[in-house]
Scaffold this motif. Structure first.
Motif, PDB file in Angstrom:
ATOM      1  N   GLU A   1       0.831  -1.211   0.000  1.00 32.79           N
ATOM      2  CA  GLU A   1       0.000   0.000   0.000  1.00 32.79           C
ATOM      3  C   GLU A   1       0.862   1.256   0.000  1.00 32.79           C
TER       4      GLU A   1
ATOM      5  N   HIS B   1       0.758   4.148  -2.782  1.00 33.71           N
ATOM      6  CA  HIS B   1       0.512   5.526  -2.341  1.00 33.71           C
ATOM      7  C   HIS B   1       1.592   6.463  -2.886  1.00 33.71           C
TER       8      HIS B   1
ATOM      9  N   THR C   1       1.074   6.978  -6.609  1.00 34.38           N
ATOM     10  CA  THR C   1      -0.091   7.836  -6.846  1.00 34.38           C
ATOM     11  C   THR C   1       0.273   9.299  -6.666  1.00 34.38           C
ATOM     12  N   GLN C   2       1.088   9.590  -5.641  1.00 34.15           N
ATOM     13  CA  GLN C   2       1.520  10.964  -5.427  1.00 34.15           C
ATOM     14  C   GLN C   2       2.435  11.439  -6.554  1.00 34.15           C
TER      15      GLN C   2
ATOM     16  N   VAL D   1      -8.932   8.897  -7.584  1.00 33.19           N
ATOM     17  CA  VAL D   1      -8.099   8.459  -6.462  1.00 33.19           C
ATOM     18  C   VAL D   1      -7.393   9.653  -5.826  1.00 33.19           C
ATOM     19  N   LEU D   2      -6.881  10.536  -6.668  1.00 31.38           N
ATOM     20  CA  LEU D   2      -6.129  11.677  -6.160  1.00 31.38           C
ATOM     21  C   LEU D   2      -7.021  12.642  -5.390  1.00 31.38           C
TER      22      LEU D   2
ATOM     23  N   SER E   1      -9.794  11.928  -3.829  1.00 35.30           N
ATOM     24  CA  SER E   1     -10.114  11.283  -2.552  1.00 35.30           C
ATOM     25  C   SER E   1      -8.928  11.312  -1.605  1.00 35.30           C
ATOM     26  N   GLU E   2      -7.725  11.060  -2.145  1.00 32.52           N
ATOM     27  CA  GLU E   2      -6.525  11.048  -1.317  1.00 32.52           C
ATOM     28  C   GLU E   2      -6.241  12.433  -0.740  1.00 32.52           C
TER      29      GLU E   2
ATOM     30  N   ARG F   1      -8.616  13.122   2.001  1.00 34.54           N
ATOM     31  CA  ARG F   1      -8.245  12.335   3.173  1.00 34.54           C
ATOM     32  C   ARG F   1      -7.088  12.981   3.928  1.00 34.54           C
ATOM     33  N   LEU F   2      -6.097  13.463   3.191  1.00 37.25           N
ATOM     34  CA  LEU F   2      -4.961  14.122   3.829  1.00 37.25           C
ATOM     35  C   LEU F   2      -5.377  15.443   4.470  1.00 37.25           C
TER      36      LEU F   2
ATOM     37  N   ASP G   1       1.002  11.101   8.216  1.00 35.95           N
ATOM     38  CA  ASP G   1      -0.245  10.542   7.701  1.00 35.95           C
ATOM     39  C   ASP G   1      -0.678   9.427   8.631  1.00 35.95           C
TER      40      ASP G   1
ATOM     41  N   GLN H   1      -3.332   4.469   8.352  1.00 30.66           N
ATOM     42  CA  GLN H   1      -2.488   3.352   7.958  1.00 30.66           C
ATOM     43  C   GLN H   1      -3.206   2.030   8.159  1.00 30.66           C
TER      44      GLN H   1
END
Length: 662
Positions: A125, A129, A132-133, A179-180, A182-183, A186-187, A588, A591
């Motif tokens: 994961e 992650h 994705t970043q 995805v981005l 949502s990410e 989330r952050l 972050d 986890q």
């Protein structure tokens, strides 16, 4: 297959064989000779990557190259500390070896993310992650046409685009925007102080929306909320006109128009935790607006904040003028939260902030802040902005890619419950480039100590951490040295001396320090229930945050390492389940620790910056906690099945090979 011709295929096969031989020689080399054998591997890598299909061949060999020592002696040898924002620059580096090394590193991440390889310090994961970043920060290169700068790079830009496309093909480019978005949300829900990478990602999303667009729906709505929060949160800034035009517009606006602007900025800021450059410009302009104060509206202050404004308006205006700039817009959010916390009513805070306003950085401390935040403002401005953010967002302090969780936790806890002491430490280091603390009556001076794990200290952190961490790290290490020879875990003595009087003086440890095996584990679990669970401690809430140590595991429940956190509170969530809410300084908190133990950061009663787990799941990862030495036995007997449930979870994960006498 990647547009391969027969000639390409033949060349790729020959080069792959050459690469295999070079990897074998690297693998067989003695440690002192690795550097000499890395160069041939990198040379062949560069040629393989240039061919269609070459990136797939690299990915197939990523684990072998890593094991052979390709990354030894370089920053890439620790993938868990690599920063996604640095990838783009390295992929277009002038040095072909660096380009090849970065491509090989990304191939390793992709192999782990796809489950094709394993790495001791990188779980699946985490690898996904990271990639994705990387994609988020380089959306322009995937969606947009090359600009002049990209065209000037020529083949180097082509390589970068092919590497990113290869990653996107496997990670899933069709879903990347969803995805981005949502990410990012989330952050943002965790309200980290460091939002530079998030802002860069939003800028890339703005480009993608402009050039490619997306279908109507929740993804586009979420993306547009993010983009508007940064580039057009109000009526007068909605078309992103530029600061000069914006200031002209508000200079002729009427009272209701200015109120709408102020409230629009406040709404966007508190919705996302992000501050637009237009917001910073408005606040600076509003300082000189004589008709009425606009600052409280623009900061979105609540009842407590407005009360602070009424009592300390002069100080607050000085803080805005000195700390909020186009380089430090986030200071406005820190200030708003600081005021709503009401800490200006704590007697030492007003003089402490007045002192901070006049503070002059000197020597190495000044150089360090200038190095980390050289964006046009004086180092004092960057530091003051950082102070406001840390005081307003204590749980937003992060350790960056540095082994400094103890120091980051201390800074966060001081900001939360002892803010004037934190500013006292800031003053010491700013003026004298050293820190003095005491350990059981012994004075410890950081200037007399060698560098600790943090070395010269982090750069990828907030200004307060950049200033303090190297000194705190040395002092923490020295306290450990002074505990040498004492029985048990040294944290029993270090944590109360290092953090403050509010740390409970007794300490329970799940493992024997000498052997690492479980020791008295069932009693350890019972004691935690009796100390922290309201059903077994007489319903007493936790008064002050308490340091604790956890055994971090990955999504496969494999042990990763020991980590410092702070227990903030224990309470029922909205579903009636007892949860532990805690602070994790690792940037972050969300986890996956395996077997359904997934840390929540929102949706279960968390406040900004908190992570949470159900009580038993949290306890299954705890190896050290503090407790009062004087405590009456409260509550009914703890059911054996509760203890067994937690023990089973621990033994299935981090304690799998630690079943000694526990």
């Amino acid at each position: 297959m990647d547009g391969q011709t027969a000639d390409d295929q033949a060349a790729l096969t020959r080069l792959s064989e050459t690469l295999d031989r070079a990897i074998d020689r690297l693998d067989e080399a003695r440690p002192f000779a690795k550097a000499r054998h890395q160069r041939p591997v990198l040379d062949v890598l560069g040629r393989v990557i240039a061919l269609p299909g070459g990136l797939g061949r690299i990915r197939q060999r990523a684990a072998r190259m890593d094991a052979a020592g390709l990354f030894s002696g370089s920053d890439w040898d620790q993938p868990e500390v690599l920063l996604p924002q640095l990838v783009a620059g390295t992929l277009v580096s002038d040095d072909p070896s660096l380009r090849a090394l970065e491509a090989a590193s990304l191939a390793r991440f992709l192999a782990v993310a796809e489950g094709e390889a394993r790495h001791a310090n990188l779980h699946q994961e985490g690898a996904r992650h990271f990639l994705t970043q990387v994609l988020a920060l380089n959306l322009k290169d995937l969606f947009g046409a090359p600009d002049e700068a990209a065209r000037a790079l020529g083949a180097r830009h082509d390589l970068k685009r092919r590497v990113l496309s290869h990653i996107a093909d496997h990670i899933g480019l069709n879903d990347v925007l969803s995805v981005l978005v949502s990410e990012i949300w989330r952050l943002l829900e965790q309200r980290s102080i460091q939002v530079g990478v998030v802002k860069d990602m939003i800028a890339q999303i703005a480009i993608a929306l402009s050039e490619k667009g997306t279908e109507p729906g929740s993804t586009r709505l979420g993306a547009e909320r993010l983009v508007s929060a940064l580039f057009g949160p109000t009526t007068a800034s909605r078309d992103d006109p530029g600061l000069a035009v914006y200031l002209e517009r508000i200079s002729v606006a009427d009272e209701s128009g200015l109120s709408r602007e102020a409230m629009g900025f406040a709404r966007a800021m508190h919705d996302t935790g992000l501050v637009s450059d237009y917001h910073a410009a408005f606040l600076t302009w509003a300082l000189d607006y004589e008709n009425r104060p606009l600052i409280p509206e623009a900061l979105g202050l609540g009842t407590t904040g407005l009360d602070c404004w009424q009592h300390y308006r002069g100080l607050i205006e000085k803080l805005v003028r000195s700390a909020v700039s186009l380089q430090t817009p986030q200071a406005a959010y820190g200030l708003a939260l600081l005021l709503d916390r009401g800490i200006l009513h704590h007697a030492p805070m007003v003089p402490a902030l007045e002192r901070q306003l006049s503070l002059q950085l000197r020597g190495a401390a000044r150089e360090r802040i200038a190095l980390g935040f050289a964006a046009g403002d004086a180092p004092e401005t960057a530091l003051l902005a950082g102070v406001l953010q840390v005081l307003g967002q204590p749980l937003g302090v992060g350790q960056g890619a540095n082994p400094t969780c103890q120091s980051a936790r201390a800074i966060a806890m001081w900001a939360l419950i002892d803010p004037d002491y934190l500013l006292f430490l800031v003053t010491q280091v700013a003026e004298f480039d050293m820190l003095q603390m005491q350990f059981e009556g012994t004075v410890i001076n950081s200037g007399d100590l060698p560098a600790g794990l943090a070395g010269a200290g982090p750069i990828d952190a907030d200004p307060v951490s950049v200033l303090l961490v190297a000194h705190l790290d040395r002092i923490y290490a020295e306290m450990g040295r002074l505990c040498a020879g004492r029985p048990g875990d040294p944290h029993k003595w270090i944590n109360p001396q290092f953090h403050g009087w509010w740390v409970s003086r007794d300490c329970a440890v799940a493992v024997d320090v000498a052997t690492g095996q479980l020791a008295g584990y069932d009693d350890f679990l019972r004691r935690f229930f009796a100390a922290y669970h309201p059903a077994f401690n007489g319903g007493r809430p936790l008064g002050h945050p308490q340091p604790a140590g956890i055994a971090v595991t990955d999504a496969q429940q494999r042990f990763v390492g020991w980590h410092a956190i702070a227990i903030l509170r224990v309470a029922e969530d909205q579903a009636g389940r007892m949860r532990v809410y805690f602070y994790n300084p690792n940037n972050d908190s969300g986890q996956d620790w395996g077997n359904g133990v997934v840390v929540s950061t929102s949706g279960h009663g968390e406040r900004y910056g908190e992570g949470s787990l159900e009580f038993e799941a949290f306890l299954s990862r705890v190896y050290l906690f503090h407790d009062e030495p004087l405590r009456r036995e409260e509550g009914r007997e703890i059911a054996p099945e509760l203890i067994a449930t937690v023990r089973d979870q621990a033994v299935a994960s981090w304690a799998a090979d630690r079943q000694g006498a526990g």
